[in-house]
Design a protein around this motif. Sequence first.
Motif, PDB file in Angstrom:
ATOM      1  N   GLU A  14      31.734  53.436  60.764  1.00  0.00           N
ATOM      2  CA  GLU A  14      31.605  54.328  62.180  1.00  0.00           C
ATOM      3  C   GLU A  14      31.923  53.510  63.488  1.00  0.00           C
ATOM      4  N   ARG A  17      35.621  53.285  63.930  1.00  0.00           N
ATOM      5  CA  ARG A  17      36.013  54.649  64.327  1.00  0.00           C
ATOM      6  C   ARG A  17      35.789  54.740  65.892  1.00  0.00           C
ATOM      7  N   GLY A  18      34.511  54.252  66.326  1.00  0.00           N
ATOM      8  CA  GLY A  18      34.034  54.584  67.536  1.00  0.00           C
ATOM      9  C   GLY A  18      34.320  53.653  68.589  1.00  0.00           C
ATOM     10  N   SER A 136      21.603  59.105  55.726  1.00  0.00           N
ATOM     11  CA  SER A 136      22.670  59.023  54.776  1.00  0.00           C
ATOM     12  C   SER A 136      21.960  58.512  53.286  1.00  0.00           C
ATOM     13  N   ASP A 164      20.095  58.817  62.224  1.00  0.00           N
ATOM     14  CA  ASP A 164      21.608  59.479  61.870  1.00  0.00           C
ATOM     15  C   ASP A 164      22.460  57.794  61.907  1.00  0.00           C
ATOM     16  N   ARG A 166      25.496  57.537  62.474  1.00  0.00           N
ATOM     17  CA  ARG A 166      26.527  57.614  63.600  1.00  0.00           C
ATOM     18  C   ARG A 166      25.775  57.251  65.008  1.00  0.00           C
ATOM     19  N   ASP A 167      24.592  57.411  65.263  1.00  0.00           N
ATOM     20  CA  ASP A 167      23.767  56.971  66.223  1.00  0.00           C
ATOM     21  C   ASP A 167      23.656  55.779  66.296  1.00  0.00           C
ATOM     22  N   GLU A 170      27.076  54.450  67.264  1.00  0.00           N
ATOM     23  CA  GLU A 170      27.367  54.410  68.525  1.00  0.00           C
ATOM     24  C   GLU A 170      26.595  53.286  69.667  1.00  0.00           C
ATOM     25  N   TRP A 270      22.765  66.158  60.658  1.00  0.00           N
ATOM     26  CA  TRP A 270      23.321  65.172  59.828  1.00  0.00           C
ATOM     27  C   TRP A 270      23.810  65.776  58.653  1.00  0.00           C
TER      28      TRP A 270
END
Length: 279
Positions: A14, A17-18, A136, A164, A166-167, A170, A270
């Motif tokens: 992630e 990707r970010g 996850s 999450d 993704r957090d 980030e 999520w």
Amino acid sequence: MILVTGATGTIGREVVRGLPAGLAVRIMARDPARVRGAGPAAEIMAGDFTDPASLPGVLRGIRTVFLVTNPDGDDDSGFLRSARSAGVRHVVKLSAAAVADSRAEDLITRWQRRNEDLLRESGMQWTLLRPRAFMSNTLSWARSIRSDDVVRSLYGTSASACVDPRDVAEVAVRALTDDGHAGRIHTLTGPEAITAVQQTALLAELLRRPLRFEELEPAQARAALGARYPADIVEALLESAERGREGSKTEVDGTVAALLGRPAGTFRGWASDHLGAFG
């Protein structure tokens, strides 16, 4: 140039990707063919924490590192020595929230504490990310949900302020690319503490079919985990679960919201985005 390690894992992929387009990015992986989601300008190089000879080339020209390691080697000392010798200035390390818990003395937490100390003593700037368990992790239930409409887990009423992934990624990207994160420890949680029973109910609602929760006995959990992990890691995970039963993982921290300018992601959010895994 930024170096990303762990790019095939939950957080590292992630982060890859970010990262904003236009940054000089290098990715270190044991198997470069497994790296997905990297931009066309990203440089992917073979490297292995357990192979010191592979590190100088990977670290050449790197200013900032996102460091993800696992307790399958001794510690981070070899990598940190190579990074400092190569002129790395800043290391953003993925650690764990349990490090701050004085009652946590399992193998994994002791290993994380030791590596945090090594980084702080390395002479490089550092940022520590200490997430609670990833939402996850519930993907481990997917197979039994698909086959039997059942979730099997230890201590179904133990609550955790899971986060999450993704957090976490980030926040990692912010720490890698923005000023003001050096010397800081970011504890990262979700917006609420939630139990496995509640997660099961939410998944049932989203899937629009009934699911049941079956609580595992410790011996059953040990056997199930033993099929995936070495014995010492299994015992560490069981110790962690026992602490969770005592309420050690319920505290909600506001760092995610403060750093990202929005509320931390919920388990419902999520799960909605990953429902296909359970369908």
